[in-house]
Design a protein around this motif. Structure first.
Motif, PDB file in Angstrom:
ATOM      1  N   GLY A  92       0.761  -0.960   0.019  1.00  0.00           N
ATOM      2  CA  GLY A  92      -0.005   0.071   0.004  1.00  0.00           C
ATOM      3  C   GLY A  92       0.896   1.317   0.099  1.00  0.00           C
ATOM      4  O   GLY A  92       2.055   1.155  -0.349  1.00  0.00           O
ATOM      5  N   PHE A  93       0.405   2.363   0.396  1.00  0.00           N
ATOM      6  CA  PHE A  93       0.977   3.693   0.435  1.00  0.00           C
ATOM      7  C   PHE A  93       0.910   4.046   2.030  1.00  0.00           C
ATOM      8  O   PHE A  93      -0.051   3.827   2.813  1.00  0.00           O
ATOM      9  N   VAL A  94       2.026   4.742   2.372  1.00  0.00           N
ATOM     10  CA  VAL A  94       2.075   5.468   3.655  1.00  0.00           C
ATOM     11  C   VAL A  94       2.344   6.997   3.654  1.00  0.00           C
ATOM     12  O   VAL A  94       3.157   7.390   2.378  1.00  0.00           O
ATOM     13  N   LEU A  95       2.232   7.628   4.555  1.00  0.00           N
ATOM     14  CA  LEU A  95       2.526   9.086   4.508  1.00  0.00           C
ATOM     15  C   LEU A  95       3.973   9.252   4.701  1.00  0.00           C
ATOM     16  O   LEU A  95       4.327   8.595   5.960  1.00  0.00           O
ATOM     17  N   ARG A  96       4.787   9.888   4.080  1.00  0.00           N
ATOM     18  CA  ARG A  96       6.213  10.129   4.327  1.00  0.00           C
ATOM     19  C   ARG A  96       6.345  11.280   5.523  1.00  0.00           C
ATOM     20  O   ARG A  96       5.368  11.456   5.997  1.00  0.00           O
ATOM     21  N   THR A  97       7.538  11.390   6.075  1.00  0.00           N
ATOM     22  CA  THR A  97       7.541  12.164   7.384  1.00  0.00           C
ATOM     23  C   THR A  97       6.871  13.529   6.983  1.00  0.00           C
ATOM     24  O   THR A  97       7.008  14.030   6.080  1.00  0.00           O
ATOM     25  N   THR A  98       6.586  14.161   8.215  1.00  0.00           N
ATOM     26  CA  THR A  98       5.844  15.299   8.049  1.00  0.00           C
ATOM     27  C   THR A  98       6.387  16.435   9.070  1.00  0.00           C
ATOM     28  O   THR A  98       5.970  17.407   9.227  1.00  0.00           O
ATOM     29  N   ASP A  99       7.860  15.972   9.430  1.00  0.00           N
ATOM     30  CA  ASP A  99       8.711  16.738  10.135  1.00  0.00           C
ATOM     31  C   ASP A  99       8.567  18.323   9.643  1.00  0.00           C
ATOM     32  O   ASP A  99       8.383  19.171  10.410  1.00  0.00           O
ATOM     33  N   GLU A 100       8.958  18.479   8.557  1.00  0.00           N
ATOM     34  CA  GLU A 100       9.006  19.866   7.676  1.00  0.00           C
ATOM     35  C   GLU A 100       7.603  20.688   7.905  1.00  0.00           C
ATOM     36  O   GLU A 100       7.383  21.926   8.380  1.00  0.00           O
ATOM     37  N   ILE A 101       6.641  19.910   7.673  1.00  0.00           N
ATOM     38  CA  ILE A 101       5.402  20.448   7.588  1.00  0.00           C
ATOM     39  C   ILE A 101       5.025  20.687   8.964  1.00  0.00           C
ATOM     40  O   ILE A 101       4.430  21.943   9.355  1.00  0.00           O
ATOM     41  N   GLN A 102       5.053  19.945   9.896  1.00  0.00           N
ATOM     42  CA  GLN A 102       4.958  20.347  11.505  1.00  0.00           C
ATOM     43  C   GLN A 102       5.560  21.186  11.911  1.00  0.00           C
ATOM     44  O   GLN A 102       4.910  22.365  12.553  1.00  0.00           O
ATOM     45  N   LEU A 103       6.820  21.608  11.316  1.00  0.00           N
ATOM     46  CA  LEU A 103       7.473  22.837  11.832  1.00  0.00           C
ATOM     47  C   LEU A 103       7.103  24.099  11.336  1.00  0.00           C
ATOM     48  O   LEU A 103       6.785  25.153  11.742  1.00  0.00           O
ATOM     49  N   THR A 104       6.593  24.046   9.993  1.00  0.00           N
ATOM     50  CA  THR A 104       5.863  25.128   9.211  1.00  0.00           C
ATOM     51  C   THR A 104       4.642  25.470  10.071  1.00  0.00           C
ATOM     52  O   THR A 104       4.311  26.643  10.336  1.00  0.00           O
ATOM     53  N   LEU A 105       3.993  24.498  10.520  1.00  0.00           N
ATOM     54  CA  LEU A 105       2.442  24.711  11.001  1.00  0.00           C
ATOM     55  C   LEU A 105       2.802  25.166  12.509  1.00  0.00           C
ATOM     56  O   LEU A 105       2.108  26.226  12.691  1.00  0.00           O
TER      57      LEU A 105
END
Length: 181
Positions: A92-105
């Motif tokens: 299947g598919f998985v969401l890659r790391t969201t670290d950069e998005i979370q920092l922006t958030l």
């Protein structure tokens, strides 16, 4: 005085405030609004109030630009997904790391908090509140998604990769299969 009046930060609401303040009404059409008309209104009597109005407009413009920057960032932000392969089999598919998005958030949530605390937020209060709520929702969704994904990957390795465990836990294996498909 003229420098304050030619500020790019002045919006229609500021011109209306200026008209109320001075008790005059004027048409801002650049073809008919001349320097002579400006001087005839004797706005120099209100130079201090006009300077305050212009200063407030500049601070409001900073908030407006901040909100627009946030909107632009999220218009361009993309979540990355990757194929999940286990034991040579595509699972299947998985969401890659969201670290950069979370920092922006986090950065933008702090910016919004500062904007909301400003006394100049008035014209943008609804927008800042909308973005604060949206950012909070995004943060919650990311947290839940990553938690569910992590648990799925863990359980998938147990129930798909091991026949022995499936035999030992038949009800749990059936339940996982219903969710997994």
């Amino acid at each position: 005085l003229i420098q304050n009046l030619k500020s790019e930060a002045l919006r229609e609401r500021h011109w209306k405030q200026l008209m109320d303040l001075t008790g005059t009404s004027f048409d801002m059409n650049p073809k008919t609004f001349t320097l002579g008309k400006l001087f005839s209104m004797q706005l120099e009597k209100f130079s201090e109030q006009i300077a305050e109005l212009s200063g407030a407009a500049v601070k409001e413009l900073t908030i407006e630009k901040g909100i627009n920057d946030i909107a632009d960032t999220w218009r361009l932000t993309r979540f990355e997904v990757a194929k999940y392969i286990k034991g040579g089999t595509e699972r299947g598919f998985v969401l890659r790391t969201t670290d950069e998005i979370q920092l922006t958030l986090e950065d933008q949530m702090m910016n919004l908090s500062s904007m909301s605390a400003s006394r100049f937020v008035g014209p943008f209060l609804d927008q800042t509140q909308k973005w604060e709520k949206l950012m909070s929702t995004i943060a919650e969704v990311i947290a839940v998604w990553m938690k569910v994904q992590s648990k799925w990957m863990y359980l998938e390795a147990i129930f798909v990769g091991s026949e022995d465990i499936r035999l030992q836990l038949p009800e749990e294996a059936k339940r996982f299969d219903r969710i997994h498909t």
